[in-house]
Design a protein around this motif. Structure first.
Motif: not given
Length: 991
Positions: A424-439
């Motif tokens: 629905r919101e690609p930028r929100l998805a990108l921010r979520c995956w960015t955080l997820w990949l960090k950990y």
């Protein structure tokens, strides 16, 4: 026959009430009717209606609601004849509207459904009152966040309106605006904006002095501002808000309900623009009006409090922020319900604020907010996605890995479309995956690998779908952080991941898509147009229309909204350019060609390795605030390394700044100048270059971020010796030919170019007839061009052409050499300086990008700073050189700083001489630089003098031939003729 005594009394009462009706004395009239037992009569209903409307105009909304309900009571006892059914339906409508205004949504629904049912029964399914009832219920659904109610009744209302003849344009535009709001709320910003612009076009055709039209236009401008704000087009948003504000004030004065919404929205915009004081100014105006008109216990008052709390937090006034958030929660709980979604949103904001100092308290608030939304998870999916991301983001401050992994995955699940592929919101998805990949660990990564690949496909789909360049750049900027986190994750587990071909392809894709994506789209357009087999004129018109639309959009979005005249002029130019481009697309069938193209696929590392020469090394860099990485690829190797960020920043900034400030550089003592260079160059060489570099002779470099300002030729292939100097240093250029690449996929398109057998040359250098800091005479430029004209069959247009003539002529030549001034300001586009004053004397990068130069073999910008420009995150340096790449030029030579006039003349001559000898372009430039280093004095061998010029694009050799030199034949012939004449004279004398 007996006549009731009440009849003459009632007749007298009617006569007595007539002046009260005319002069508005409704209360006294109703009291009289009550005394006579005639309150529930036509006159009683009419009196309550008039009284309610007066209270509404006086902004006493609660009183107006009560009076409209009294009108309903009266009308329920009347026969449904004549005009009475319509009046009954309108009474329900008005009561529902008042209940919605004061935030009593359940009561609003009750009266709204009564309005609809009465209208359908008494007036018919297709009556205009029925249409209004459907629209009313859709409005209630929008404001109460009852999405199913909003969608079902909004769609029905729109269908009824479209099927009516003639079309009621006023109602139609209001329904388009409502549908647009629904699309925007779901994240379909493009669709929402298109609906709003359609509504705007309809309303602008209606009389401008009509009050309803002005109010409708104000609503449309407000919603256009909202969708612009969501997409970070702040200038456009502010312009739309100002238009809406002017219309609202002209139609309703300084105090009206709509201004609460408008001032609050403007406050939110200023907060996002990082101007919290301005935000609070508008939010306080909204609170003042709300306090007077709807009271401090209204949900809208709570919403403004909530937004102002965020502004106070930005100003570090934490006490005020917390106080306002708690007050907002209290109002929502009392006026709506303890489990209303708005309560959840306010608790989420309070939790985010609390998380900095008191994580347990924040965790509890997040859980309370979650429990509220989970009561209807499907309807509240967008709010849940936001909640889970904010929860994970707050946990990131405390390094709570398990919480972050859990909440980001939940956010991603709720962010999925129910009816469409992707997020629905690609930028929100990108921010979520960015955080997820960090950990995430490698074990966590395995099950999510396909989802991450799908996200990259979704990014490309969104980029192709978006009509606005600014929207694309915003998405790319967010994606850049995602790419950095993804590369960092792969680096942590590279020994495990890079053994697999699929992961090597994934890694290559991350490096490739982290830069020059818009450039790839621009070149793809050239290919699509070629596939349509258009005429040359059609293809040229399409390219110019598309790039002019981008050009004017960027001018408009960067303009100052406070300069209303200029801002309006640029907006109009953009709309005209965009309309022209869309019309041309439809005319030539470009959209159909687009549908036939295959979807984005992962690039193949093996395929890339197979295209590299045996002694060639591709150095692909990734650089942003998240980290710096190098991907080294040859025929037989594929290696990922991290670059130490702390060690990199200092030397590269010092080195680059020394070239920009050459006067200070050469004021230094010679030994200090040499030692400073050696110290920085050696460290940069260790950080940026792979250890196996000696195996290779050709380097293809895809630089990124700050590295785009560095010429790699000046790096050192080994440590400097104790007796070395600027002339003898082991520069990389001494053993490697180097060319620069925007990315590998772009290069493949540039490599398809076939050089002309007999290229036509255009060589130009302007004469500046006045002197200013920017217009100093360039003797070296004149010398360069004079030498080219003397040596090669080339064209010289005299006098120097104006901007339009130059743009029209460049594409007709295969080899273009422009020697002139150029500038790359920090705050605006880079530009070439023509010999005219004012705007006509500037040829900027956007104008160059609008050309079609795919048939050129080489374009040389022998000018200062033509490889510099504004840095665009996710794309690269927006330089004059990149503009040429957008115009499909296969190859260009550009410069990184203001280089020395004399050394430039020498290097250009040697470069062309090596080209005519058959050397590929990269080797010709390498040889020219070596010629200079070997023949210059030691002090002039500093890289400042020779390293500025770099080559982008393909390295193909050119069929460049000098003019035939007939001088020996002329002199030989003349000598032979003289001998013959002398022999003849001697023979005659002897005879």
């Amino acid at each position: 026959m007996k006549i009731s005594y009440k009849l003459p009394l009632l007749f007298f009462l009617l006569l007595w009430s007539l002046p009260q009706l005319l002069f508005g004395q409704e209360k006294e009239r109703i009291d009289s009717l009550k005394r006579l037992g005639q309150e529930e009569s036509v006159l009683g209903a009419l009196s309550y209606s008039q009284w309610a409307k007066k209270e509404f105009k006086s902004k006493n909304y609660s009183e107006a609601l009560q009076l409209f309900e009294e009108e309903i009571r009266c009308r329920s006892h009347l026969a449904d004849t004549g005009e009475l059914p319509t009046l009954k339906v309108r009474a329900y409508y008005n009561a529902s509207l008042m209940a919605r205004v004061i935030g009593q949504y359940e009561l609003a629904k009750k009266h709204g459904f009564a309005c609809l049912n009465s209208s359908k029964k008494l007036l018919g399914e297709k009556d205009v009152e029925t249409l209004d009832a459907y629209r009313l219920l859709a409005d209630i659904g929008y404001y109460s966040q009852a999405y199913e109610l909003e969608q079902n009744y909004g769609d029905t209302a729109l269908w009824l309106c479209e099927s009516a003849t003639p079309l009621d344009s006023s109602r139609y535009t209001s329904l388009l605006v409502l549908q647009a709001a629904r699309e925007i709320k779901k994240g379909f910003y493009l669709e929402g904006e298109q609906l709003l612009k359609k509504a705007l076009a309809i309303e602008q055709q209606r009389p401008k002095d009509n009050l309803k039209v002005q109010k409708s236009l104000a609503k449309i401008y407000n919603d256009l501002a909202v969708v612009s704000d969501y997409q970070d087009r702040f200038g456009a948003a502010l312009s739309f808000y100002n238009k809406a504000l002017a219309l609202r004030k002209s139609t309703g004065g300084e105090e009206q309900l709509s201004l609460i919404w408008l001032y609050d929205n403007m406050g939110v915009l200023y907060h996002r623009m990082d101007r919290p004081l301005d935000a609070l100014e508008y939010q306080h105006q909204a609170l003042d009006i709300a306090k007077k008109l709807i009271g401090e216990d209204h949900p809208r008052y709570a919403l403004v409090l909530q937004h102002s709390a965020v502004s106070f937090e930005k100003l570090k006034q934490y006490g005020q922020a917390e106080k306002r958030l708690k007050k907002a929660i209290q109002i929502y709980t009392q006026s709506l319900a303890a489990d209303h979604p708005k309560v959840s949103t306010a608790k989420m904001r309070l939790a985010k604020f609390k998380s900095k100092q008191d994580w347990p308290a924040a965790q509890a608030l997040f859980q309370e907010a979650e429990n509220i939304l989970l009561q209807n998870p499907e309807r509240n999916a967008p709010a849940l996605a936001d909640l889970y991301f904010e929860w994970a983001d707050a946990a990131d401050k405390h390094k709570l890995g398990p919480v972050i992994l859990e909440k980001t995955i939940l956010a991603l699940a709720k962010n999925r479309f129910q009816t469409k592929d992707g997020y629905r919101e690609p930028r929100l998805a990108l921010r979520c995956w960015t955080l997820w990949l960090k950990y995430a660990s490698s074990a966590d990564f395995g099950p999510k690998k396909q989802a991450l690949f799908a996200l990259q496909s979704d990014i490309h789909r969104q980029l192709e779908r978006s009509a606005n360049q600014s929207d694309k750049q915003l998405l790319l900027s967010t994606a850049k952080h995602f790419y950095g986190a993804y590369i960092d994750h792969i680096y942590r587990y590279k020994e495990q991941y890079l053994q697999k071909e699929e992961m090597r392809n994934q890694l290559l894709a991350l490096f490739e898509t982290s830069k020059s994506v818009l450039l790839k789209h621009s070149l793809a357009l050239h290919q699509k147009l070629a596939s349509l087999k258009l005429t040359a004129e059609q293809e040229k018109a399409c390219l110019q229309a598309q790039k002019q639309a981008i050009y004017y959009e960027e001018l408009w979005t960067q303009a100052d909204p406070q300069d209303k005249k200029e801002f309006s002029r640029l907006e109009k130019q953009y709309e005209q350019a965009k309309a022209k481009w869309l019309a041309l697309k439809a005319e030539v069938g470009l959209d159909k060609a687009k549908q036939k193209t295959s979807s984005w696929q992962l690039p193949l590392a093996k395929e890339l390795q197979g295209k590299l020469a045996q002694k060639e090394l591709l150095l692909h860099y990734f650089s942003n605030q998240d980290g710096h990485f190098r991907l080294s690829i040859s025929q037989n190797s594929f290696e990922l390394e991290q670059i130490n960020e702390l060690l990199l920043e200092g030397p590269i900034i010092r080195l680059i700044n020394s070239f920009y400030n050459s006067e200070a550089l050469f004021e230094l003592d010679a030994s200090e100048r040499y030692n400073n260079f050696i110290k920085d160059a050696e460290l940069l060489s260790q950080l940026l270059l792979p250890k196996n570099l000696e195996q290779f002779e050709q380097l293809s470099i895809v630089s990124d971020g700050i590295l785009e300002y560095l010429p790699f030729e000046l790096l050192l292939s080994k440590k400097a010796g104790p007796k070395d100097n600027f002339q003898t240093l082991p520069y990389l250029v001494k053993t490697k030919s180097i060319r620069y690449v925007y990315n590998w996929e772009v290069l493949q398109k540039q490599e398809q170019h076939i050089p002309q057998k007999d290229p036509k040359m255009l060589a130009l250098a302007p004469i500046y007839n006045w002197e200013s800091p920017m217009h100093k005479p360039l003797a070296g430029a004149q010398e360069e061009v004079a030498w080219l004209h003397k040596r090669y069959p080339s064209k010289n247009i005299a006098p120097f052409p104006n901007k339009q003539e130059l743009l029209a002529n460049i594409g007709s030549y295969q080899l273009v050499h422009l020697a002139m001034h150029a500038l790359a300001p920090d705050s605006s586009d880079a530009f070439l300086l023509l010999p005219e004053e004012g705007p006509k004397g500037r040829l900027d990068s956007k104008e160059l990008a609008a050309l079609s130069l795919e048939n050129q073999d080489l374009l040389v910008l022998s000018a200062c700073q033509t490889a510099l420009g504004q840095q665009s995150s996710g794309e690269g340096v927006m330089s004059l050189g990149r503009a040429l790449a957008h115009s499909a030029a296969p190859s260009a030579m550009v410069t990184l700083w203001s280089w020395n006039d004399e050394s430039a003349v020498y290097l250009m001559r040697r470069f062309y001489i090596h080209l005519e000898q058959g050397s590929p372009k990269d080797k010709a430039l390498q040889a020219a630089k070596l010629d200079y280093i070997n023949n210059a004095k030691e002090m002039h061998c500093h890289p400042f003098f020779w390293a500025a010029a770099i080559l982008y694009g393909n390295r193909q050799a050119l069929a460049l031939r000098p003019k035939p030199n007939y001088s020996p034949y002329y002199w030989g012939g003349a000598g032979l003729a003289a001998l013959l004449i002398l022999a003849l004279a001697l023979w005659r004398r002897k005879s």
